[in-house]
Scaffold this active site. Structure first.
Site, PDB file in Angstrom:
ATOM      1  N   ASP A 457       0.834  -1.204   0.000  1.00 32.84           N
ATOM      2  CA  ASP A 457       0.000   0.000   0.000  1.00 32.84           C
ATOM      3  C   ASP A 457       0.867   1.251   0.000  1.00 32.84           C
ATOM      4  O   ASP A 457       2.058   1.215   0.351  1.00 32.84           O
ATOM      5  CB  ASP A 457      -0.890  -0.028   1.251  1.00 32.84           C
ATOM      6  CG  ASP A 457      -2.209   0.694   1.049  1.00 32.84           C
ATOM      7  OD1 ASP A 457      -2.326   1.507   0.118  1.00 32.84           O
ATOM      8  OD2 ASP A 457      -3.133   0.448   1.856  1.00 32.84           O
ATOM      9  N   ASP A 526     -10.840   1.765  -2.924  1.00 33.45           N
ATOM     10  CA  ASP A 526     -11.333   1.403  -1.595  1.00 33.45           C
ATOM     11  C   ASP A 526     -12.849   1.347  -1.572  1.00 33.45           C
ATOM     12  O   ASP A 526     -13.444   0.949  -0.569  1.00 33.45           O
ATOM     13  CB  ASP A 526     -10.851   2.428  -0.560  1.00 33.45           C
ATOM     14  CG  ASP A 526      -9.444   2.108  -0.072  1.00 33.45           C
ATOM     15  OD1 ASP A 526      -8.939   1.020  -0.383  1.00 33.45           O
ATOM     16  OD2 ASP A 526      -8.860   2.958   0.624  1.00 33.45           O
TER      17      ASP A 526
HETATM   18  C1  GLA Z   1      -5.766   1.704   2.272  1.00 35.97           C
HETATM   19  C2  GLA Z   1      -6.146   0.509   1.439  1.00 35.97           C
HETATM   20  C3  GLA Z   1      -7.206  -0.280   2.156  1.00 35.97           C
HETATM   21  C4  GLA Z   1      -6.699  -0.712   3.512  1.00 35.97           C
HETATM   22  C5  GLA Z   1      -6.238   0.482   4.301  1.00 35.97           C
HETATM   23  C6  GLA Z   1      -5.553   0.059   5.570  1.00 35.97           C
HETATM   24  O1  GLA Z   1      -6.804   2.605   2.351  1.00 35.97           O
HETATM   25  O2  GLA Z   1      -6.555   0.906   0.153  1.00 35.97           O
HETATM   26  O3  GLA Z   1      -7.621  -1.393   1.393  1.00 35.97           O
HETATM   27  O4  GLA Z   1      -5.633  -1.613   3.308  1.00 35.97           O
HETATM   28  O5  GLA Z   1      -5.339   1.313   3.566  1.00 35.97           O
HETATM   29  O6  GLA Z   1      -5.138   1.125   6.334  1.00 35.97           O
END
Ligand code: GLA
Length: 712
Positions: A457, A526
């Protein structure tokens, strides 16, 4: 066969792919100029298109801003420069001097042309590279700059390539825009006269724009018309400028970096731009997308032909509330559902209880995983699944041991606020010590815990992008950061050949052909609301293949939109990509678990079509009625049709949808109902979807071609 041929008498270079040709030559001033890009040509035919400036060419005008292979800042050029340099003595223009060329076979089935130039006076060498393949119409281009002198050169703009379109009566630009949780919104607008700038100034590819463009004459549809498209393989800031000139031309130039950034070139230093590949296709936007999908599988992804496993991710179920016991409970249920890869998301390390602390301290939290991660990893493996972990190696919370120890490791500018986004700062990956630190803990983490998969990420854009202590650091870091990021991933992959990686960046902030050349899949958003996701997937799939498109089934009401959508619909939407489950399985009823297990099993029967077949978008999310996509096997032996009807309108269109990619004259059996259809009917008249009445109706129709004797 990909062919690169040359006619010394006319000076024309001709690059041919299976269906297209691209012609250029070096003009009398030494500048590389574009001639043609479209259907196949011979050298002789290309010569016919290489017309010198006509009688109406005016001495008032200077060079056309469209029509050069890499328009430089220099001479009578007034368009956006693809190459702009400042030499140590302050000279700012570049004058082309050809110094040679070569053609080689970099790999079986591929051919590469290098055209070498230097500045007429100053010690800058410029090489334009073109690569063609025998199984793809995509032409890959990049540029190599080398400082052959003993004083520094500043490259103010170093685009990878400029692409020129033929004169057309009109031009239309397709691209995507977006924001966090609303990525990949497809835009299709008339190209305005002047310059249209698409860019990311965020240090990452971005949620807000994505580095690809498609241009057509304004008359292309999903199935008809010629489309010219290009995609940049770069995961940092970027800029693509499309232009339309008053004399009826259009083209675009693109590369790494945004306005105001530059690339310092020390004596002897070389800078290789990222690839900026492009393709000309007939057959509408659908054919353009299929060309990108096929090319990405054949020439970009590291493991394209592997079947991607059904994944479970705990993020929406637990948030940061991650511990061994809870994860074991979820893992047991996931395994029973048919999940093949179990991924623990954020919250497993350091003092990470929310997004305010712990990033940077990558040791398992002792209160949550008293014996580390190995027992959970073992249990996941025992359940027959692979084990995955979320990491965010490029980030640090100020409230972390890492930051307390190394406050100088973040991007920052002395005397300026260190602006936090999501309570975190960006580690300066351009620094070799930071990149080495990340590689070191990552490779140990993977080795020690049997990690099969990383969700990598990157949750915030750059700000105060400085590198104190290094003179040219603030310029250098934009590209060095990305190269070091790539380097860490490459080293990790080399250490752990079985490791698979997902590119995530607060959802879909880092999806591009650069990151996809060293990862296996991407997290598009997300936003897991199935209705919103239909549009996001539509935009994502314009260039990137379903083989890379992770998609989860999550709980309702959706955490973000509060919308409630039936489980079946959620599954059918996620089945258009790499199916994953992201709900709290401890709260799913027995009926939901049973339906989920059946749908997971159903996905496994058709996923080879989704992951490796050819996508046909039969009805888009903008059309009235259901959105319908089809994935057809390349040999026409099978097809999967997925349809999603969000809201029914009485009297709305319910007609059949015409399928693509079937074997002419063959017959196909619907595996669920046993009904036999003729390809002639499915292709020429259409398949009736027979969606159940009511809102949120969806279906998945799997058609299998009958062997000749079955049809006798
Ligand atoms: C980002 C990712 C999510 C999750 C969060 C965790 O937003 O896109 O899928 O992993 O971080 O903090």
């Amino acid at each position: 066969m990909p062919v690169i041929s040359h006619a010394p008498d006319t000076g024309i270079w001709l690059l041919s792919t299976p269906r297209t040709s691209y012609a250029l030559r070096i003009d009398a001033t030494g500048a590389p100029c574009h001639i043609a890009w479209g259907p196949r040509l011979t050298l002789e035919e290309a010569a016919e298109l290489a017309v010198p400036a006509g009688p109406d060419a005016s001495s008032f005008e200077g060079r056309s801003p469209v029509g050069e292979e890499l328009p430089v800042d220099g001479g009578a050029r007034f368009g956006p420069p693809s190459l702009q340099v400042r030499f140590a003595d302050g000279t700012r223009a570049f004058e082309w001097q050809p110094v040679g060329h070569d053609v080689r076979e970099p790999a079986p089935g591929a051919a590469e042309l290098s055209l070498r130039f230097r500045d007429r006076v100053h010690p800058l060498e410029v090489t334009l590279r073109y690569r063609v393949h025998d199984d793809s119409d995509v032409i890959e281009r990049h540029t190599v700059l080398r400082n052959a002198g003993d004083r520094s050169i500043t490259v103010l703009r170093a685009d990878s390539a400029a692409w020129s379109l033929p004169p057309l009566p009109d031009y239309r630009l397709s691209h995507v825009t977006g924001q966090w949780s609303a990525e990949s919104q497809l835009r299709r607008d008339r190209l305005p006269y002047g310059e249209t700038l698409l860019t990311s100034r965020r240090g990452i590819t971005s949620h807000h724009a994505n580095p690809w463009v498609m241009l057509d004459a304004g008359d292309a549809t999903e199935t008809h018309g010629r489309v010219w498209s290009a995609a940049l393989a770069w995961s940092g800031s970027w800029r693509i400028t499309a232009q339309r000139t008053p004399d009826g031309r259009a083209g675009f130039t693109g590369g790494a970096g945004h306005d105001g950034t530059s690339v310092p070139l020390a004596p002897g230093e070389e800078f290789t731009t990222p690839g900026f590949a492009a393709v000309c296709t007939d057959g509408g936007f659908g054919a353009a997308s299929r060309a990108w999908h096929a090319h990405t599988l054949a020439h970009v992804l590291p493991h394209p032909w592997e079947t991607a496993p059904v994944l479970y991710n705990s993020w929406e179920a637990t948030g940061f509330d991650v511990d061994e016991q809870g994860q074991r409970a979820l893992a047991a249920r996931a395994a029973a559902l048919g999940v093949e890869l179990y991924v623990v998301d954020d919250g497993w390390f350091g003092a990470r209880r929310d997004d305010r602390a712990g990033l940077g301290d990558w040791a398992p939290a002792a209160d949550r995983f008293p014996s580390g991660l190995a027992p959970l990893s073992d249990e996941v493996h025992r359940l027959g699944m692979r084990f995955g972990l979320w990491v965010e190696p490029e980030m640090v919370n100020p409230d972390s041991d890492l930051y307390r120890e190394h406050p100088d490791w973040v991007l920052h500018v002395p005397d300026r606020t260190r602006t936090e986004l999501r309570n975190q700062l960006v580690l300066n990956f351009a620094r070799q010590d930071v990149a080495d630190w990340a590689y070191d803990w990552l490779t140990r983490l993977v080795a020690k815990n049997g990690v099969d998969f990383l969700k990598w990420d990157m949750n915030r854009a750059f700000s105060e992008a400085g590198w104190p202590g290094r003179d040219d650091g603030a310029d250098r870091l934009w590209t060095r950061y990305v190269h070091n990021l790539y380097g860490v991933i490459d080293r990790l992959r080399a250490d752990h050949p079985q490791l698979r990686i997902e590119s995530c960046s607060g959802g879909g902030g880092r999806v591009d052909l650069g990151i996809l050349s060293r990862t296996d899949q991407a997290w598009p958003s997300d936003n897991t609301d199935a209705a919103d996701r239909v549009a996001i997937q539509h935009g994502y799939g314009q260039v990137y293949p379903a083989r890379t498109m992770a998609a989860w089934v999550t709980d309702v009401p959706n955490q973000l939109t509060h919308r409630t959508v039936p489980l079946r619909f959620r599954f059918h939407v996620a089945m258009a990509g790499l199916l994953g489950i992201g709900g709290d399985l401890t709260r799913w009823s027995e009926e939901e678990l049973a339906e989920g297990a059946e749908l997971v099993a159903g996905y496994k029967r058709v996923r080879h079509l989704v992951q490796h077949g050819a996508l046909h978008r039969l009805r888009g999310p903008g059309d009235e009625g259901p959105t319908v996509v089809e994935y057809a096997a390349h040999d026409g032996s099978e097809a999967l049709v997925l349809a999603w009807q969000r809201v029914q309108r009485h009297g709305g269109p319910r007609g059949p949808v015409r399928l693509g990619g079937l074997t002419p004259g063959a017959r196909y059996r619907d595996t669920r109902t046993g009904t036999v259809h003729h390809a002639t009917v499915l292709d020429g008249y259409g398949l009736s979807l027979d969606l159940p009445p009511g809102d949120w109706a969806s279906s998945a129709v799997h058609l299998v071609r009958l062997a000749e004797r079955d049809g006798a």
